[in-house]
Design an enzyme around this catalytic site. Structure first.
Site, PDB file in Angstrom:
ATOM      1  CG  ASP A 173     -32.302  -2.082  23.238  1.00 42.41           C
ATOM      2  OD1 ASP A 173     -31.778  -1.191  23.930  1.00 42.41           O
ATOM      3  OD2 ASP A 173     -32.866  -3.070  23.727  1.00 42.41           O
ATOM      4  CG  HIS A 177     -30.574  -5.977  20.849  1.00 48.27           C
ATOM      5  ND1 HIS A 177     -31.611  -6.013  19.941  1.00 48.27           N
ATOM      6  CD2 HIS A 177     -31.108  -5.570  22.018  1.00 48.27           C
ATOM      7  CE1 HIS A 177     -32.720  -5.636  20.558  1.00 48.27           C
ATOM      8  NE2 HIS A 177     -32.456  -5.360  21.817  1.00 48.27           N
TER       9      HIS A 177
END
Length: 970
Positions: free
Chosen positions: A109, A378
Site C-alpha cells: 500500500d 503509510h
C-alpha cells in the site's frame, strides 16, 4: 481514541474470527501484517484459549505474519532509522512471544517504492519482497513483458550481498476484483464493508456480496478462474498469487471462509475442465512455489519506483509535503528518542546503583518507541489521514516526548545529586521554553558519537547576560532581539561537546560586565521587487570564514554566494511562489492530501521585501519578510538566514560551511501550494539528486511527459538533495520531509506547505481535506562548494541537523553555588564515545527484550509458555553502526573502517561478549541463510551465507553497511 474505534469497528473482530475459522479447517490459511493492531488484540482482547490457538496456527504455518513491523511503513517520506525502529519493535514482540521471525514482505500500500526497503528487508533476513503501487504506465509495460518479478539490488554499494527477489503485483493490486458478470451485486466480499464507529446492530453490513449457492456456484467459479487465467499470462511461472481480501476485510471471517471453501472445492473437483487447481496459501507458500521452479531472474539495479502516478493526471507527489507540522513533530520525536536511548543506556551501565527505577524508565522509552513507530504508517507521517487521526498521532508523540524528557531530566538530577559537590538542582525541568531572570543552568546533551561544535539557542528575558561553563570560565555567546516575540531575546551559546556526553552552562543576568556579545539590528527599507533594474546595483556582503553572501539593496533579495576557499561565486536568488490548484472535480484534476495537480506554473507571492540585518561577533542573521505588495501590513512568508563565525580554538568546519535557513510560511489561502525556489547560474542540465530515506542518493533527471510534467517531476527529499555543475554543488539538508523538484536549469524548488479543499466524494466521506491553516517553520541548511568538499561535509552535517543537541534547564537552589575546583571524573560529560566521521553510531539502546539469543532455547521456552512472564532484560545492549558513504563516493571516506568494539565502548564498562545479529536483532547472522535466487550473475540458486564473524571484537564496516550487535558487559 481512533485506534480504539478501529479495534471496536473491525480490527479486533478480524483476529477473533479469523483464528476461530482457521481452527475449523486444516486447509485454511491467513496472513497478518501490522503488529500494532495485533498486539492491542493480543494484550486486550484475546482469551487464553485464543492465545494457545495462535501459537498452534503459527507452528502449523497456517497463520503467517508478513513484514511483522508495528505498521506497514511509508517508503517515500520516512527516515531509515525510523523504518528500522518500527520493524525492530514488531519483530522483537513476535520473537519474544512466539519465537517467530517474518521472512516475507507485503508492502502493498505505500505510494511508490523506495530502494531502501529491499535492502532493509534483506538485512532483516527476508527471502522475498512484495510491492504493488508503482507508476501505472510502467506497470502496464512490465506486465505485458512478464517482468513484474526480478531480483532487486537496492543498494549499489551492498549490491548482490543484500539483493532480494521482488514481486510487483499486477494491475488488480492487492484487492480481489469484485465485478460479477452474472449479477449486479458485488462478489467475493461476503462480509461487506466495515462501518464506523459501531458495527451494525443487526449484523447486516453495507455491500455484502452475493452469497455462493448451488445455483450460482458454477458461474462464480468461472468468474474466478477467468481472472486467474488473465493474471497467469503476466507471470513467468504457472503459480498465480490471488489475494483474497482488501482494506478492513475479514472482520467476519466465518462468512468469508464458508463461501471461499465452496468455491475452492468446486474448482478443484472440476480442475480438468477449468485447467486450474486452487489452494489456500500464505505469501511464504507462494514464494516457496516460485523459488522451487528454479528459473533465472533478471537483476534490477538500485533505481527506485518514485514518484508514483495512478493515471495521467494523478501524481501522488503532494503527500511529500502534506501536514508539514506532523512531519516535523515526528522527526523531532524520533531524534529525542535516539538521544534518550543512549542517555539511558549509559546511565544503566555506569550507575548500576542509581536511584532511578529501570522498569519505569523503560516504560517511558517504550511509549515514545511505540509513538514514533506508529506514525511511520503509510497513512501517518504521509499526512494522508483525517484530522482526528493526525491529532491521535500528535498526542501519542507528545506524550512519549514528555516521558523521555522527564526521564533524561531525572537522570541528570540523579547523577548530579550523587556527586555531592555543592551543586543541587531544585529542579531539572525538561521544558522547551527559555530562562527567566533567576540564575539557571542549561544542560546540553550531544546525542552523536562525534565531538560537535555548534550553537544552541534559548530565549531569555534580558539583553545583559553572561554564560559560564562548570569551571566558571565565560563561554562565547550572543544575545539579540527575537524575531518571534518583541518582549524576549534569543541567546545563542557556542557549545563544544564530546560524543554522547553532556555539558552544563550557567546563564546569569549581568549588571557589570556581560560576557555575551550583543547582536545589533539594522532595518532596511521595504523594497518593491517588481521595479528592479532601473538603478545601479547596490550590494552589501555578509561574511564568515567560508562564505561571502551578497544581498541586493534594491530588492532586499539574496544575490550571490562566494565560496571563499576556491573563490568561486554562484549567483543565487530565492523567491516564494504558489501553485494555484483546482478543488472542483467538475473542472478538472484536483490536488488533495495525496495528489499534486497544478493547473499552471507557480506564481510569485510577493511584490515587496523587507529586510532586517542582525549582526554580532558570532552570528549574523538576515531576516527577510515577503509582502504581497508595498503597503501590506502582514506577511505570510519570511526567511531567517544565519551564518556563523567560530572563534579561535574551536573546530568550526561544519558550522562555518552551514548557511542555515528557517522559513515561516502560512497561513496560506485555500488551494495554494507554497514553494521556495532557489535559482542559480549553475549549469545543472536540470538534473537533481535526492535521497531515499536518508540512506542513499537517487539520480533524478527531468522527464517530459504528455501530461502533468510539473507534478511527475516532484520527488521526496527526506534529508538530502543537491544540484551541481562540473565544479560546484549546492546541497540542501532538511529536518523533515518535503517535495522537491528542479523545474528549470540551475533551479531547485522545495514545497514547504499546502492548504487544500476539494469536493471529491471519497475525500469528503473520509474527511480527507487538507484545510491546513497552520504556520510551518521548517529549517534547511545550505552547503555550497566543490564536490570534494561537500562530499566530506554533507553526511555529518545531515546528521548534525537531524540530531541537534538536547537542551534542558535546571534552576540552582539556595545561594551562589560553589564552583567545584575540578571536574569529577566518571561523570557522563567527561567521557565520550566517538566513531570516525564516515561511521554513524545508529543505535545504542537497551531494548529490554526477554528472548534468548539462542534460537533453539527461545523456541523451547516459548513452547513451555515462558513468554507469559519475566522481567525486562537490562543486560543486553543493542548496538548498530552504519557506514555513511557509498562505494567510490570519496577517495578516503568510502574506505572500509575497522572498529574495535571493546575500545569504542570502554566508557560503558568492560565488554564481555558480542553477538552479531540481523538488522532487527532476531537472527544470529551465523545461522541466517537467506534464499539465493538464480540470476545471470549466479548460475544456481542456494543460500546466502554470512561470513561476518568479528574476531577479538574487531569489526570491519564496509560502505553502506549497517551492522547490528548485542553487547554484554561484565
Amino acid at each position: 481514541f481512533f485506534l480504539q474505534e478501529s479495534m471496536h469497528a473491525y480490527a479486533a473482530n478480524v483476529y477473533t474470527t479469523a483464528v476461530e475459522e482457521l481452527m475449523k479447517g486444516k486447509q485454511r490459511k491467513f496472513i497478518a501484517v501490522e503488529q500494532e493492531f495485533f498486539r492491542l488484540w493480543w494484550d486486550g482482547v484475546a482469551t487464553d484459549t485464543q492465545k494457545q490457538q495462535v501459537h498452534q496456527l503459527l507452528q502449523e504455518g497456517r497463520l503467517e505474519f508478513v513484514i511483522g513491523g508495528q505498521v506497514m511503513h511509508d517508503e517515500a517520506v520516512t527516515l531509515i532509522d525510523d523504518q528500522i525502529l518500527q520493524l525492530t519493535e514488531g519483530h522483537g514482540f513476535l520473537y519474544e512471544t512466539f519465537g517467530f521471525r517474518p521472512q516475507f514482505s507485503w508492502h502493498v500500500d505505500p505510494f511508490g517504492a523506495s530502494a531502501t526497503t529491499p535492502t532493509l528487508f534483506a538485512l532483516s533476513g527476508f527471502n522475498a519482497h512484495l510491492i504493488s503501487r508503482i507508476d501505472y504506465d510502467l506497470k502496464a509495460d512490465m506486465q505485458k513483458n512478464k517482468k513484474l518479478q526480478f531480483v532487486w539490488q537496492g543498494s549499489p554499494s551492498l549490491s548482490e550481498r543484500e539483493e532480494i527477489f521482488t514481486h510487483v503485483m499486477d494491475q488488480y493490486s492487492y484487492c480481489t476484483p469484485s465485478q460479477l458478470p452474472f449479477s449486479n451485486r458485488s462478489g467475493f466480499y461476503w462480509n461487506g464493508f466495515a462501518t464506523f464507529p459501531d458495527p451494525p446492530k443487526d449484523g447486516v453490513y453495507p455491500n455484502m456480496s452475493l452469497p455462493v449457492t448451488d445455483s450460482n456456484l458454477h458461474q462464480y467459479a468461472q468468474t474466478m478462474v477467468a481472472n486467474i487465467k488473465e493474471r497467469a499470462a503476466w507471470f513467468r511461472t504457472s503459480d498465480v498469487l490471488w489475494p483474497w481480501g482488501c482494506d478492513k476485510q475479514f472482520f467476519n471471517a466465518s462468512v468469508q471462509y464458508r463461501n471461499m471453501d465452496l468455491l475452492l472445492d468446486y474448482i478443484n473437483k472440476h480442475s480438468a475442465e477449468f485447467g486450474v487447481t486452487v489452494q489456500y496459501a500464505t505469501v511464504g507458500d507462494y514464494f516457496q512455489a516460485v523459488y522451487s521452479r528454479n528459473l533465472t531472474w533478471e537483476i534490477r539495479n538500485s533505481q527506485d519506483f518514485l514518484p508514483y502516478s495512478t493515471e495521467p493526471f494523478q501524481a501522488w507527489t503532494g503527500f511529500y509535503t502534506s501536514r508539514s507540522t506532523l512531519k516535523g513533530i515526528a522527526r523531532r520525536a524520533s531524534s529525542l528518542l535516539y538521544a534518550g536511548e543512549s542517555f539511558f543506556t549509559q546511565y544503566v551501565q555506569k550507575h548500576p546503583e542509581g536511584s532511578i527505577c529501570k522498569c519505569k524508565a523503560l516504560k517511558q522509552l517504550r511509549s515514545l518507541r511505540w509513538a514514533v513507530s506508529e506514525v511511520q504508517h503509510h497513512d501517518g507521517i504521509t499526512g494522508t489521514e483525517s484530522p482526528k487521526v493526525t491529532d491521535m498521532y500528535v498526542t501519542n508523540l507528545m506524550y512519549g516526548v514528555f516521558n523521555v524528557k522527564k526521564l533524561m531530566a531525572s537522570i541528570i538530577f540523579d547523577m548530579n545529586n550523587a556527586k555531592k559537590n555543592g551543586e543541587v538542582y531544585s529542579s531539572v525541568y525538561p521544558k522547551d521554553s527559555g530562562i527567566s531572570d533567576v540564575d539557571q543552568y542549561v544542560v546540553v546533551y550531544n546525542p552523536l558519537a562525534w565531538n560537535i561544535t555548534t550553537f544552541v539557542s534559548v530565549s531569555v528575558s534580558n539583553l545583559a547576560v553572561s554564560v559560564y561553563d562548570e569551571l566558571g570560565h565565560p563561554v562565547p555567546a550572543q544575545v539579540q532581539s527575537s524575531a518571534e516575540s518583541p518582549s524576549t531575546y534569543d541567546l545563542y551559546i557556542l557549545v563544544a561537546i564530546n560524543g554522547l556526553s553532556y555539558r552544563k552552562y550557567s546563564v546569569k543576568p549581568s549588571d557589570v560586565k556581560q560576557s555575551a556579545f550583543t547582536g545589533r539590528s539594522i532595518k532596511y527599507k521595504r523594497r518593491n521587487i517588481t521595479r528592479t533594474g532601473q538603478q545601479g546595483r547596490q550590494l552589501f556582503p555578509v561574511v564568515n570564514n567560508c562564505y561571502q553572501v551578497l544581498f541586493d539593496q534594491n530588492t532586499n533579495l539574496m544575490h550571490s554566494i562566494t565560496e571563499r576557499e576556491t573563490n568561486r561565486t554562484v549567483e543565487l536568488t530565492q523567491e516564494f511562489l504558489e501553485y494555484h490548484v483546482n478543488g472542483d472535480t467538475m473542472k478538472g484534476p484536483i490536488s488533495d492530501n495525496y495528489l499534486f495537480g497544478p493547473n499552471a506554473s507557480a506564481l510569485p507571492v510577493s511584490k515587496a521585501v523587507g529586510l532586517e540585518l542582525v549582526s554580532g561577533h558570532l552570528m549574523t542573521e538576515i531576516r527577510q519578510y515577503f509582502y504581497s505588495n508595498v503597503t501590506s501590513q502582514d506577511y505570510i512568508y519570511a526567511v531567517y538566514t544565519r551564518i556563523y563565525t567560530v572563534p579561535e580554538g574551536y573546530d568550526g568546519k561544519l558550522l562555518c560551511h552551514r548557511i542555515e535557513q528557517e522559513y515561516s510560511v502560512g497561513p496560506l489561502e485555500l488551494n495554494r501550494e507554497a514553494v521556495l525556489r532557489t535559482s542559480t547560474n549553475l549549469n545543472t542540465k536540470q538534473l537533481l539528486y535526492t535521497d531515499n530515506n536518508g540512506y542513499e542518493m537517487q539520480k533524478r533527471p527531468f522527464k517530459a511527459y504528455v501530461n502533468n510534467t510539473v507534478a511527475r517531476n516532484y520527488y521526496p527529499m527526506v534529508q538530502t538533495a543537491f544540484i551541481e555543475d562540473d565544479t560546484t554543488r549546492l546541497m540542501l539538508l532538511a529536518e523533515r520531509a518535503h517535495g522537491i523538484s528542479s523545474q528549470g536549469n540551475g533551479q531547485v524548488e522545495v514545497m514547504l506547505h499546502r492548504r487544500l479543499w476539494n469536493n471529491l466524494e471519497w475525500n469528503l466521506s473520509n474527511n480527507l481535506t487538507l484545510n491546513d491553516s497552520s504556520v510551518v517553520r521548517p529549517v534547511i541548511w545550505l552547503i555550497l562548494g566543490t564536490k570534494a568538499v561537500t562530499n566530506i561535509l554533507y553526511r555529518t552535517s545531515g546528521l548534525a541537523l537531524e540530531h541537534r543537541p538536547v537542551v534542558m534547564f535546571g534552576a540552582l537552589s539556595g545561594g551562589k553555588p560553589k564552583l567545584p575546583g575540578h571536574r569529577q571524573q566518571n561523570s557522563v560529560h567527561d567521557s565520550s564515545i566517538t566513531v570516525p566521521p564516515n561511521l554513524h553510531l545508529q543505535t545504542l539502546s537497551i531494548p529490554g527484550w526477554r528472548y534468548s539469543s539462542n534460537h533453539v532455547e527461545q523456541v523451547r521456552s516459548v513452547r513451555m509458555g515462558k513468554w507469559k512472564q519475566g522481567d525486562a532484560d537490562f543486560s543486553r545492549v543493542l548496538l548498530r553502526i552504519r557506514h555513511l558513504y557509498e562505494v567510490g563516493e570519496d577517495p578516503v571516506l568510502s574506505k572500509p573502517v575497522m572498529v574495535d568494539l571493546k575500545s569504542l565502548l570502554k566508557e560503558l564498562g568492560s565488554v564481555m561478549a558480542v553477538e552479531e545479529r540481523s538488522l532487527t536483532g532476531t537472527w544470529d547472522v551465523n545461522t541466517l541463510k537467506r534464499w539465493k535466487w538464480k540470476t545471470a550473475q549466479y548460475a544456481s540458486k542456494g543460500f546466502f551465507n554470512s561470513t561476518k564473524t568479528s574476531e577479538d571484537f574487531i569489526v570491519t564496516v564496509h560502505p553502506k553497511e549497517i551492522r547490528t550487535f548485542f553487547v554484554y558487559f561484565q
